[in-house]
Each structure stands twice: as C-alpha cells, then as structure tokens.
Write a protein that holds these residues in place. Structure first.
Motif, PDB file in Angstrom:
ATOM      1  N   ILE A 208      42.776  25.107  39.065  1.00 34.93           N
ATOM      2  CA  ILE A 208      42.329  25.797  37.858  1.00 34.93           C
ATOM      3  C   ILE A 208      42.766  27.260  37.934  1.00 34.93           C
ATOM      4  N   PHE A 209      43.294  27.803  36.823  1.00 30.35           N
ATOM      5  CA  PHE A 209      43.746  29.198  36.829  1.00 30.35           C
ATOM      6  C   PHE A 209      43.538  29.813  35.456  1.00 30.35           C
ATOM      7  N   ASP A 210      43.498  31.135  35.431  1.00 27.63           N
ATOM      8  CA  ASP A 210      43.334  31.901  34.203  1.00 27.63           C
ATOM      9  C   ASP A 210      44.688  31.975  33.499  1.00 27.63           C
ATOM     10  N   ALA A 211      44.848  31.232  32.403  1.00 28.43           N
ATOM     11  CA  ALA A 211      46.143  31.146  31.732  1.00 28.43           C
ATOM     12  C   ALA A 211      46.575  32.485  31.151  1.00 28.43           C
ATOM     13  N   ARG A 212      45.613  33.280  30.649  1.00 26.07           N
ATOM     14  CA  ARG A 212      45.957  34.587  30.093  1.00 26.07           C
ATOM     15  C   ARG A 212      46.513  35.499  31.182  1.00 26.07           C
ATOM     16  N   LEU A 213      45.854  35.528  32.346  1.00 24.11           N
ATOM     17  CA  LEU A 213      46.313  36.364  33.442  1.00 24.11           C
ATOM     18  C   LEU A 213      47.646  35.861  33.989  1.00 24.11           C
ATOM     19  N   PHE A 214      47.800  34.555  34.090  1.00 16.29           N
ATOM     20  CA  PHE A 214      49.057  33.970  34.542  1.00 16.29           C
ATOM     21  C   PHE A 214      50.205  34.447  33.667  1.00 16.29           C
ATOM     22  N   ASP A 215      50.007  34.411  32.346  1.00 16.88           N
ATOM     23  CA  ASP A 215      51.071  34.826  31.437  1.00 16.88           C
ATOM     24  C   ASP A 215      51.379  36.313  31.598  1.00 16.88           C
ATOM     25  N   GLU A 216      50.348  37.123  31.790  1.00 20.07           N
ATOM     26  CA  GLU A 216      50.563  38.553  31.995  1.00 20.07           C
ATOM     27  C   GLU A 216      51.373  38.808  33.264  1.00 20.07           C
ATOM     28  N   LEU A 217      51.039  38.106  34.338  1.00 16.81           N
ATOM     29  CA  LEU A 217      51.705  38.354  35.615  1.00 16.81           C
ATOM     30  C   LEU A 217      53.159  37.914  35.604  1.00 16.81           C
ATOM     31  N   PRO A 234      49.815  44.283  39.218  1.00 15.79           N
ATOM     32  CA  PRO A 234      48.684  45.202  39.013  1.00 15.79           C
ATOM     33  C   PRO A 234      48.297  45.897  40.315  1.00 15.79           C
ATOM     34  N   ASP A 235      47.700  47.076  40.187  1.00 17.64           N
ATOM     35  CA  ASP A 235      47.416  47.860  41.391  1.00 17.64           C
ATOM     36  C   ASP A 235      45.990  47.685  41.914  1.00 17.64           C
ATOM     37  N   HIS A 236      45.184  46.778  41.296  1.00 18.92           N
ATOM     38  CA  HIS A 236      43.820  46.614  41.815  1.00 18.92           C
ATOM     39  C   HIS A 236      43.807  45.741  43.077  1.00 18.92           C
ATOM     40  N   ALA A 238      46.524  45.029  46.482  1.00 20.57           N
ATOM     41  CA  ALA A 238      47.793  45.406  47.102  1.00 20.57           C
ATOM     42  C   ALA A 238      48.694  44.194  47.276  1.00 20.57           C
ATOM     43  N   TRP A 239      49.946  44.337  46.852  1.00 22.35           N
ATOM     44  CA  TRP A 239      50.896  43.232  46.997  1.00 22.35           C
ATOM     45  C   TRP A 239      51.071  42.859  48.465  1.00 22.35           C
ATOM     46  N   GLU A 240      50.963  43.821  49.320  1.00 20.92           N
ATOM     47  CA  GLU A 240      51.116  43.529  50.752  1.00 20.92           C
ATOM     48  C   GLU A 240      50.062  42.522  51.214  1.00 20.92           C
ATOM     49  N   ASP A 241      48.839  42.659  50.698  1.00 22.84           N
ATOM     50  CA  ASP A 241      47.777  41.716  51.071  1.00 22.84           C
ATOM     51  C   ASP A 241      48.031  40.333  50.473  1.00 22.84           C
ATOM     52  N   VAL A 242      48.495  40.312  49.235  1.00 19.42           N
ATOM     53  CA  VAL A 242      48.793  39.034  48.576  1.00 19.42           C
ATOM     54  C   VAL A 242      49.926  38.323  49.324  1.00 19.42           C
ATOM     55  N   ALA A 243      50.990  39.045  49.606  1.00 24.05           N
ATOM     56  CA  ALA A 243      52.138  38.449  50.284  1.00 24.05           C
ATOM     57  C   ALA A 243      51.747  37.898  51.658  1.00 24.05           C
ATOM     58  N   ALA A 244      50.896  38.640  52.373  1.00 21.79           N
ATOM     59  CA  ALA A 244      50.476  38.188  53.701  1.00 21.79           C
ATOM     60  C   ALA A 244      49.662  36.895  53.609  1.00 21.79           C
ATOM     61  N   LYS A 245      48.762  36.803  52.637  1.00 24.23           N
ATOM     62  CA  LYS A 245      47.943  35.599  52.478  1.00 24.23           C
ATOM     63  C   LYS A 245      48.784  34.378  52.121  1.00 24.23           C
ATOM     64  N   MET A 246      49.881  34.608  51.402  1.00 21.15           N
ATOM     65  CA  MET A 246      50.688  33.497  50.909  1.00 21.15           C
ATOM     66  C   MET A 246      51.962  33.280  51.712  1.00 21.15           C
ATOM     67  N   THR A 266      48.165  34.279  40.733  1.00 22.14           N
ATOM     68  CA  THR A 266      47.223  34.499  39.631  1.00 22.14           C
ATOM     69  C   THR A 266      45.787  34.381  40.116  1.00 22.14           C
ATOM     70  N   ARG A 267      45.525  33.383  40.925  1.00 19.43           N
ATOM     71  CA  ARG A 267      44.162  33.179  41.415  1.00 19.43           C
ATOM     72  C   ARG A 267      43.731  34.337  42.324  1.00 19.43           C
ATOM     73  N   LEU A 268      44.649  34.883  43.080  1.00 17.76           N
ATOM     74  CA  LEU A 268      44.306  36.011  43.950  1.00 17.76           C
ATOM     75  C   LEU A 268      44.050  37.282  43.143  1.00 17.76           C
ATOM     76  N   TYR A 269      44.822  37.502  42.090  1.00 13.97           N
ATOM     77  CA  TYR A 269      44.630  38.695  41.262  1.00 13.97           C
ATOM     78  C   TYR A 269      43.449  38.551  40.302  1.00 13.97           C
ATOM     79  N   ASP A 270      42.956  37.344  40.130  1.00 11.25           N
ATOM     80  CA  ASP A 270      41.810  37.111  39.256  1.00 11.25           C
ATOM     81  C   ASP A 270      40.546  37.599  39.960  1.00 11.25           C
ATOM     82  N   ASP A 271      39.941  38.674  39.443  1.00  3.20           N
ATOM     83  CA  ASP A 271      38.762  39.241  40.093  1.00  3.20           C
ATOM     84  C   ASP A 271      37.459  38.853  39.396  1.00  3.20           C
ATOM     85  N   ASN A 272      37.520  37.824  38.539  1.00  3.64           N
ATOM     86  CA  ASN A 272      36.281  37.341  37.930  1.00  3.64           C
ATOM     87  C   ASN A 272      35.421  36.697  39.011  1.00  3.64           C
TER      88      ASN A 272
END
Length: 452
Positions: A208-217, A234-236, A238-246, A266-272
């Motif tokens: 499951i993912f946020d389709a609006r955020l996916f399209d933005e990214l 987005p800057d909220h 850090a890409w370095e953290d995302v890249a390391a996790k993935m 998208t799921r990582l950048y989703d802060d809901n």
C-alpha cells in the motif's frame, strides 16, 4: 467497414481528416474486429469508446454488450454517430473531449471496459483521465503509436523509462497484443501503431502506498533525469538515510530505480503516522446500552465480534460547488474493504465525545483542521449501522486533502446527483453505514429544499 465505407462517412459528414486532431481512421475490418475481441465483450458489459470516429470499432461492439457509450470530440462525427444510433437505446453518444470528460458519471454503472483508437496528440491525457485512481475501468484495449506503448512497458535504464512508465505500471498490467501498420488507416500515419490490453494490477502485488506522494516523487526524480536523485528529493528526510535503508547508490538517478524501489521510496518519505495502521484491534471503545449510555469498555476486536453497541461519527464534507467528498476504503480495512464511504468516519475512543471525535477524524483521515462542523442527526444503533450510534455531521472544505494510504485508497468529489444515481443503481458499492447516513441526509436535504 472498408476503406470505401470510411471515405463515404467522412464525405457525408464533411470531414477532412485533421493532422492536428490526430485523425487517422482505421479502415481494416479484420484488424478492427480483432481489437474489439481483445475486450472479451459479453452481454453484461458497459463499454466506453473514446474517439469512435466513423465507427470502425463500434460496429463490432454494438449488439454484443449491454451498453456502449461513445465519446467523440469532432462535432460532425458525433452528430453522425447520434443519427446512426438514434433508435438504439443501448448506444449513448457524447460530443465531448475524452481527456476532459467527467468520468464521475460512470461510477453508477459499476466496472466498465474502455476501448479506443486514441489520437496520438491526446492519448496520454485521455488515459490519465480514465485510468488514474479512482477508476471504474476493469479492462482497457487501446491503440496508440508504438513509441508511446513502448514507454508504458519500458524497464529501468532505458530511454523510454520514465514518469508515464511508473504511473501505468504502479496501477496496471499492460501487454501489447497487436502491431498495426500505417496502411490499416486512412490517411496512413508515418509510424506503426500498437494495440495494448490493460488490466488492474492484482491486489497485493505492491505494498500500500500514497499515490499522490508517489506521483510527486517520480515527477521530481525525472524533472532532470540525468542528475542524481538526491538533488530532487524532499528535504524532510535525508537521501543518504533512504539510500542506506534500501541499499541504493547515493549517486542513483531516477531512470535506474525500479518500480518496486520507487514504491518503497514513497513509503519512506510518507510521514503520515497512520500510513501502516488501517485499524487497531486493541483500541478501547465505550460499550453503551440502547439509550446510548455507557455501560462498560471493551477492545475493538471484541466489540465487533460480539456486536456490542458502541459509538461512531460520520462526516459529510462539501466544497464551494456543493460537491460531496467520498472516500474509497483501503483493502486493508477489516470492515467493508474497497467500498465507498462517507468523507470521514470513525469510532469514538473510550471517554471521547462525539464532537471531539469529529475533529480528530477530519484531521486523521483527511488532513482537515480548523473547520466548523454542524451536527444534523443522530442515527440509532442497528445492524445496518454496525451496531453503532452514529452522529452525522456536515463540514465545508475547499483546500488540499491528505489521507493515510492504509485507511483510504482514494477520495473523490462527486455532485449530489451523481451520488444519488449511483446509490440507486449500485448500493452494493457502499459501506452500509454510509447508506444510512446518506438516506437520512437526503431526507433532510429534500425537505429543506422543498421548504426554501
């Protein structure tokens, strides 16, 4: 219809094929029937055909399905189709731009099939209008230029891979089934065309993912496709953290990242905070008696399992145009997954008031804060309400929406008449609690309208 038939229709309608409108008319009857057969048409189907033109595809469809809805941009050809099928109640013709056609009026038919020899200049816009979520399309058979279809089915690290690829592959399984040469058309285009079959991606194929955020990214990522993605995100977070996790390269570019990885990004950048929580089985609810007086407390799972009386709110949100917002419940919901429901709804927590619950649910489910609400009714608990006492509230909102993907698959504004026709035609598309609220609201609205 053969080439002679097509030319006669065009001549009688006073149409000279327009390159600007992408008017290349199919004139090979064998190809036309083969395209229609890919729809798997049957007597229960509702089929929407975009750009029927002279009717080369339509003639192989009428009589094989329950209803055909034709959407034609050219006024002269729309008039031709209207006159041709004037005595056939199973054919409905709209003179309209399929890229801007109000598809909300089609939900009342339930799942439909989509057919089209789409103009090269507007094919993408038409597909986006009909096939972005939420959609009622259950199968699509579309013909477009080969290069466009190649972009839809592209793989990472190729020049065709991009935003269109990811938008389509995140929602649809698309398969080319036929290559159509230029000589099958009049006038012949300069390039080959491809017929593609699209069916919805099976549930569970992707998280499951946020389709609006996916399209933005993905739009951010491909805005400068040759540059490293870290400069576009987005800057909220850090890409370095995302890249390391993935386990992705820090220098990764958008065209190097697979669909599955884009979904995870998208799921990582989703802060809901509710992005992974469709409901909590251990929530504590107040249990009430037939007078809505509290007699105890119990966890959510037990309340539902034992059909204990409890409390909930439903909120109907309207915009300045008097459209009503409906949400389609996520497939993760334990009750009525995938059904359409009130704008927002939820149970009262133990000790919570109806008014406080309204404020909380608007914020959690829709991202709406600071709006005035109006209580218009209280509905007694019954089997139809899920053994809930429901307070029904109204709210007005014209801004952006933000909802947790775990709870809400999609949200859409509808006119009152569209909902009215849809509820009458297909009540099974809706959660029972919404139907109780809608029927009561309709009664009050009609009475107020009649007295005003």
């Amino acid at each position: 219809m053969d080439l002679g038939d097509i030319k006669k229709v065009l001549s009688d309608a006073g149409v000279t094929p327009s390159r600007q409108l992408g008017q290349n008319f199919l004139c090979d009857a064998k190809v036309a029937r083969g395209i229609v057969d890919q729809l798997h048409p049957n007597e229960n189907n509702i089929v929407v055909e975009c750009g029927p033109g002279t009717g080369a595809l339509t003639e192989h469809l009428v009589g094989r399905v329950k209803k055909v809805i034709l959407i034609e941009f050219d006024a002269r050809l729309a008039e031709y189709q209207t006159n041709k099928y004037a005595d056939n109640p199973d054919v409905e013709v709209h003179h309209a731009d399929a890229a801007r056609f109000d598809i909300r009026q089609l939900f009342k038919y339930g799942p439909i099939k989509l057919l089209g020899n789409l103009p090269y200049s507007a094919g993408g816009a038409i597909m986006r209008n009909f096939m972005k979520r939420p959609t009622m399309v259950s199968r699509a058979v579309l013909m477009l230029q080969k290069e466009f279809i190649d972009r839809i089915i592209a793989v990472p690290r190729t020049k065709d891979y991009g935003v269109l690829t990811l938008r389509m592959q995140s929602e649809w399984v698309s398969k080319p089934v036929m290559l159509v040469p230029p000589e099958a058309f009049t006038p012949p285009p300069k390039i080959d065309s491809t017929v593609m079959v699209c069916v919805p991606k099976p549930e569970g194929d992707l998280p499951i993912f946020d389709a609006r955020l996916f399209d933005e990214l993905i739009r951010r990522g491909f805005s400068q496709r040759r540059k490293q993605i870290k400069k576009q995100m987005p800057d909220h977070l850090a890409w370095e953290d995302v890249a390391a996790k993935m386990d992705l390269q820090l220098t990764a570019r958008a065209e190097e990242i697979s669909l599955e990885d884009w979904i995870e990004i998208t799921r990582l950048y989703d802060d809901n905070p509710l992005k992974d929580i469709p409901q909590k089985d251990d929530e504590i609810f107040d249990v009430v008696d037939e007078n809505d007086e509290v007699v105890g407390q119990e966890i959510r799972k037990e309340v539902h399992a034992k059909n204990l009386l409890h409390r909930a709110v439903h909120i109907l949100v309207f915009n300045k145009n008097k459209d009503i917002l409906l949400q389609k419940r996520s497939s993760l919901k334990d009750n009525f997954p995938g059904r359409w429901d009130s704008s927002a709804a939820g149970h009262l927590d133990s000790g919570e008031s109806y008014e406080d619950c309204v404020v909380r649910e608007l914020g959690e489910e829709l991202g709406i804060e600071g709006v005035d609400t109006q209580k218009i009714a209280k509905i007694p608990a019954s089997e139809n309400t899920g053994f809930e006492f429901i307070e029904l509230h109204l709210a007005r909102h014209d801004g952006a929406l933000r909802f947790p993907c775990s709870e809400v698959y999609a949200a859409e504004w509808f006119t009152m008449e569209q909902v009215r026709e849809w509820v009458a035609a297909r009540p099974e598309d809706f959660a029972p609690g919404f139907l109780e609220c809608w029927n009561l609201f309709e009664e009050k609205w009609v009475l107020q309208k009649g007295s005003s």
